[in-house]
Every structure is written in structure tokens, then in C-alpha cells.
Design a protein around this motif. Sequence first.
Motif, PDB file in Angstrom:
ATOM      1  N   SER A   2      20.061 -18.024  -8.859  1.00 34.91           N
ATOM      2  CA  SER A   2      21.333 -17.319  -8.980  1.00 34.91           C
ATOM      3  C   SER A   2      21.840 -16.842  -7.626  1.00 34.91           C
ATOM      4  CB  SER A   2      21.149 -16.094  -9.892  1.00 34.91           C
ATOM      5  OG  SER A   2      22.268 -15.254  -9.820  1.00 34.91           O
ATOM      6  N   ALA A   3      23.177 -16.748  -7.520  1.00 32.43           N
ATOM      7  CA  ALA A   3      23.776 -16.291  -6.272  1.00 32.43           C
ATOM      8  C   ALA A   3      23.445 -14.836  -5.982  1.00 32.43           C
ATOM      9  CB  ALA A   3      25.288 -16.468  -6.338  1.00 32.43           C
ATOM     10  N   ILE A   4      22.979 -14.070  -6.978  1.00 34.11           N
ATOM     11  CA  ILE A   4      22.674 -12.670  -6.721  1.00 34.11           C
ATOM     12  C   ILE A   4      21.261 -12.490  -6.183  1.00 34.11           C
ATOM     13  CG2 ILE A   4      24.221 -11.922  -8.560  1.00 34.11           C
ATOM     14  CD1 ILE A   4      21.660 -11.037 -10.078  1.00 34.11           C
ATOM     15  N   ALA A   5      20.534 -13.575  -5.989  1.00 31.29           N
ATOM     16  CA  ALA A   5      19.176 -13.467  -5.454  1.00 31.29           C
ATOM     17  C   ALA A   5      19.216 -12.881  -4.045  1.00 31.29           C
ATOM     18  CB  ALA A   5      18.515 -14.835  -5.427  1.00 31.29           C
ATOM     19  N   PRO A   6      18.240 -12.071  -3.670  1.00 24.65           N
ATOM     20  CA  PRO A   6      18.213 -11.497  -2.330  1.00 24.65           C
ATOM     21  C   PRO A   6      18.091 -12.584  -1.268  1.00 24.65           C
ATOM     22  CG  PRO A   6      16.488 -10.550  -3.723  1.00 24.65           C
ATOM     23  CD  PRO A   6      17.109 -11.661  -4.483  1.00 24.65           C
ATOM     24  N   SER A   7      18.646 -12.309  -0.088  1.00 22.55           N
ATOM     25  CA  SER A   7      18.597 -13.299   0.986  1.00 22.55           C
ATOM     26  C   SER A   7      17.220 -13.349   1.630  1.00 22.55           C
ATOM     27  CB  SER A   7      19.650 -12.971   2.044  1.00 22.55           C
ATOM     28  OG  SER A   7      19.434 -11.674   2.566  1.00 22.55           O
ATOM     29  N   LYS A   8      16.457 -12.252   1.515  1.00 25.89           N
ATOM     30  CA  LYS A   8      15.117 -12.224   2.072  1.00 25.89           C
ATOM     31  C   LYS A   8      14.092 -12.161   0.948  1.00 25.89           C
ATOM     32  CE  LYS A   8      16.440 -10.094   6.444  1.00 25.89           C
ATOM     33  NZ  LYS A   8      16.212  -8.965   7.383  1.00 25.89           N
ATOM     34  N   GLN A   9      12.886 -12.575   1.241  1.00 27.14           N
ATOM     35  CA  GLN A   9      11.828 -12.613   0.234  1.00 27.14           C
ATOM     36  C   GLN A   9      10.598 -11.914   0.809  1.00 27.14           C
ATOM     37  OE1 GLN A   9      12.295 -14.850  -2.888  1.00 27.14           O
ATOM     38  NE2 GLN A   9      14.334 -14.349  -2.189  1.00 27.14           N
ATOM     39  N   THR A  10      10.445 -10.632   0.497  1.00 26.57           N
ATOM     40  CA  THR A  10       9.327  -9.854   1.021  1.00 26.57           C
ATOM     41  C   THR A  10       8.410  -9.455  -0.129  1.00 26.57           C
ATOM     42  OG1 THR A  10      10.787  -8.928   2.716  1.00 26.57           O
ATOM     43  CG2 THR A  10       8.640  -7.861   2.410  1.00 26.57           C
ATOM     44  N   TYR A  11       7.185  -9.914  -0.057  1.00 27.67           N
ATOM     45  CA  TYR A  11       6.172  -9.546  -1.043  1.00 27.67           C
ATOM     46  C   TYR A  11       5.147  -8.652  -0.352  1.00 27.67           C
ATOM     47  CZ  TYR A  11       8.254 -13.248  -3.827  1.00 27.67           C
ATOM     48  OH  TYR A  11       9.142 -14.028  -4.534  1.00 27.67           O
ATOM     49  N   ALA A  12       4.983  -7.437  -0.862  1.00 26.53           N
ATOM     50  CA  ALA A  12       4.117  -6.456  -0.197  1.00 26.53           C
ATOM     51  C   ALA A  12       2.699  -6.971  -0.017  1.00 26.53           C
ATOM     52  CB  ALA A  12       4.113  -5.145  -0.974  1.00 26.53           C
ATOM     53  N   ARG A  13       2.233  -7.775  -0.973  1.00 30.83           N
ATOM     54  CA  ARG A  13       0.869  -8.280  -0.885  1.00 30.83           C
ATOM     55  C   ARG A  13       0.667  -9.228   0.296  1.00 30.83           C
ATOM     56  NH1 ARG A  13       0.170  -9.484  -7.375  1.00 30.83           N
ATOM     57  NH2 ARG A  13      -0.017  -7.299  -8.023  1.00 30.83           N
ATOM     58  N   GLU A  14       1.788  -9.714   0.846  1.00 31.94           N
ATOM     59  CA  GLU A  14       1.703 -10.616   1.988  1.00 31.94           C
ATOM     60  C   GLU A  14       1.886  -9.875   3.315  1.00 31.94           C
ATOM     61  OE1 GLU A  14       4.633 -13.593   1.282  1.00 31.94           O
ATOM     62  OE2 GLU A  14       3.672 -14.350  -0.538  1.00 31.94           O
ATOM     63  N   VAL A  15       2.108  -8.553   3.236  1.00 28.96           N
ATOM     64  CA  VAL A  15       2.323  -7.748   4.439  1.00 28.96           C
ATOM     65  C   VAL A  15       1.083  -6.898   4.684  1.00 28.96           C
ATOM     66  CG1 VAL A  15       3.784  -6.028   5.550  1.00 28.96           C
ATOM     67  CG2 VAL A  15       4.809  -7.677   3.981  1.00 28.96           C
ATOM     68  N   GLU A  16       0.624  -6.900   5.900  1.00 27.68           N
ATOM     69  CA  GLU A  16      -0.607  -6.184   6.246  1.00 27.68           C
ATOM     70  C   GLU A  16      -0.454  -4.676   6.029  1.00 27.68           C
ATOM     71  OE1 GLU A  16      -3.756  -5.993  10.017  1.00 27.68           O
ATOM     72  OE2 GLU A  16      -1.832  -7.050  10.198  1.00 27.68           O
ATOM     73  N   ASN A  17      -1.507  -4.046   5.524  1.00 29.59           N
ATOM     74  CA  ASN A  17      -1.630  -2.588   5.371  1.00 29.59           C
ATOM     75  C   ASN A  17      -0.776  -1.994   4.258  1.00 29.59           C
ATOM     76  OD1 ASN A  17      -3.504  -2.373   7.494  1.00 29.59           O
ATOM     77  ND2 ASN A  17      -1.845  -2.255   9.007  1.00 29.59           N
ATOM     78  N   THR A  18      -0.229  -2.796   3.360  1.00 31.30           N
ATOM     79  CA  THR A  18       0.567  -2.215   2.276  1.00 31.30           C
ATOM     80  C   THR A  18      -0.304  -1.672   1.143  1.00 31.30           C
ATOM     81  OG1 THR A  18       0.896  -4.452   1.393  1.00 31.30           O
ATOM     82  CG2 THR A  18       2.697  -3.491   2.689  1.00 31.30           C
ATOM     83  N   ASP A  19      -1.614  -1.650   1.344  1.00 33.79           N
ATOM     84  CA  ASP A  19      -2.478  -0.949   0.412  1.00 33.79           C
ATOM     85  C   ASP A  19      -2.727   0.483   0.878  1.00 33.79           C
ATOM     86  OD1 ASP A  19      -3.907  -1.737   2.635  1.00 33.79           O
ATOM     87  OD2 ASP A  19      -5.764  -2.137   1.530  1.00 33.79           O
ATOM     88  N   THR A  20      -2.087   0.872   1.998  1.00 30.60           N
ATOM     89  CA  THR A  20      -2.178   2.238   2.505  1.00 30.60           C
ATOM     90  C   THR A  20      -0.791   2.880   2.483  1.00 30.60           C
ATOM     91  OG1 THR A  20      -1.709   1.731   4.832  1.00 30.60           O
ATOM     92  CG2 THR A  20      -4.003   1.479   4.073  1.00 30.60           C
ATOM     93  N   LEU A  21      -0.762   4.191   2.394  1.00 33.05           N
ATOM     94  CA  LEU A  21       0.516   4.902   2.352  1.00 33.05           C
ATOM     95  C   LEU A  21       1.266   4.742   3.678  1.00 33.05           C
ATOM     96  CD1 LEU A  21       1.882   6.517   0.124  1.00 33.05           C
ATOM     97  CD2 LEU A  21       0.990   8.615   1.159  1.00 33.05           C
TER      98      LEU A  21
END
Length: 228
Positions: A2-21
Motif C-alpha cells: 500500500s502507498a501508506i507504507a512507511p518509507s523506512k523499515q526499522t525493526y528493533a530486533r535488528e538494531v543493537e542494544n534495543t534490549d536495554t532502556l
Amino acid sequence: MSAIAPSKQTYAREVENTDTLRGCAALFFRFPTPRVLALKILAFIIARPFLDPLTYMDAVFVGAVAIWWPFQEWLLHWKMLHFKPFKLGPFTIDPYMSKKHRYHHRHPWLLETTFLPTESFYVLVPLHIGLWWWLSPTQGLAATGIIAFATAALIYEWVHYLTHTPYRPRSAYYRWIWRNHRLHHFKNEHYWHSFTAPFLDVALGTGPSAKSVETSDTCLTLGVDDEF
């Protein structure tokens, strides 16, 4: 997609340290709406001393926002975000915010979907400032109201975002929020509408025991067959 899909795709599990506050906070402020809200709050905190003197009415305004925000949050989630499109003659009534929220349910781990849509947000910010300025009895109280409401919005953005990261709850209150929101996404979308005040779901009948609720087969689609 859909055209309303975000332009970026960020998944927290793929970003380092997102298991910490700390890691979640660092990532949080990379997104536009938290940055704009934080700047808005800071700007009006700086401006507030140059306006009217503080009075007991400032506390009244802050208290009113604190009471109103959870009800607004619950009501908008229940009625607007979960609004089902319908036909009205040749037109389909399907609000943009509802479409975005359905996309969020389809892609619950995509962080861009956890924030207020930027297209709407950039319209709401000046509208929000203008309404407070117009409706408040003094400029100082308008600034106080803007600070309080923007702070509530930033807290909402943070809490909702955090529930979609790998960070695990530490406090009992956040565990309650975290569990309820996961139940809303993966158990039954008709319950647990509050984002920051889970006690409100209990009071309003939308926070039952998970064992008493059947698992819904429309958690991801919200019962609407979108082409996402």
C-alpha cells in the motif's frame, strides 16, 4: 504494498542494544515525531517565564490534561483507530489514521508504524498550538497547556514504541502495560485499548482476564481485507 507504507523499515530486533532502556532511548530520538515533540516542549518551557506569572491555574491545566489524556487515548484507539471502512454512496469512508493503524497491526514489529503518522502530525502541531493560544485565557496558561499536552503525547509515543522493542519490562506497572498491549496485538484486538493507563481498561470493561477471552483470528487485519 500500500502507498501508506512507511518509507523506512526499522525493526528493533535488528538494531543493537534495543534490549536495554538506553539503547531504546537512543533509537527513539532518531524518529521525527519524538524529536519534534521534545523541541516543542523545550521551546515552550523556555518561553513560559517570559509570559504571565505562574498561578494555581497552571496546576489546574496540567491536572486537567493528565486526567483527560488517558480517556482520549482509550477512546481514539477504540473508536477511530479501529474504525471499519464503509460505503456511503459512491464513496468509501476510511480515515487515514485508521488505515495507518491497520498497517501497524499487520506489521507490529515495524517501528515506523508505532508513531503518530508524520503526515498528520505536522498538521496537528500548529493546529494544537493555535487552539491552545486561542482558547486559553492567558498566553502563559496556553504555554502551560501546550507543554502538558505535548509531554503527554511524548510519553504515549515512548510507551507505545517501547512495547514493540525487545526491551523487557522491569517495573510492575510497565509489565502491566506491556502485557496488555501484546494481548491486544496477538490475543484479541477488541480489548486492551489503553496505551499508558491500563487501569482504565479495567474500569471501562475492556481489560478482562486473558483466559476469559477467545483468541481472535483478525488481530492482524482488524477484520478488514486491505492490500498490505
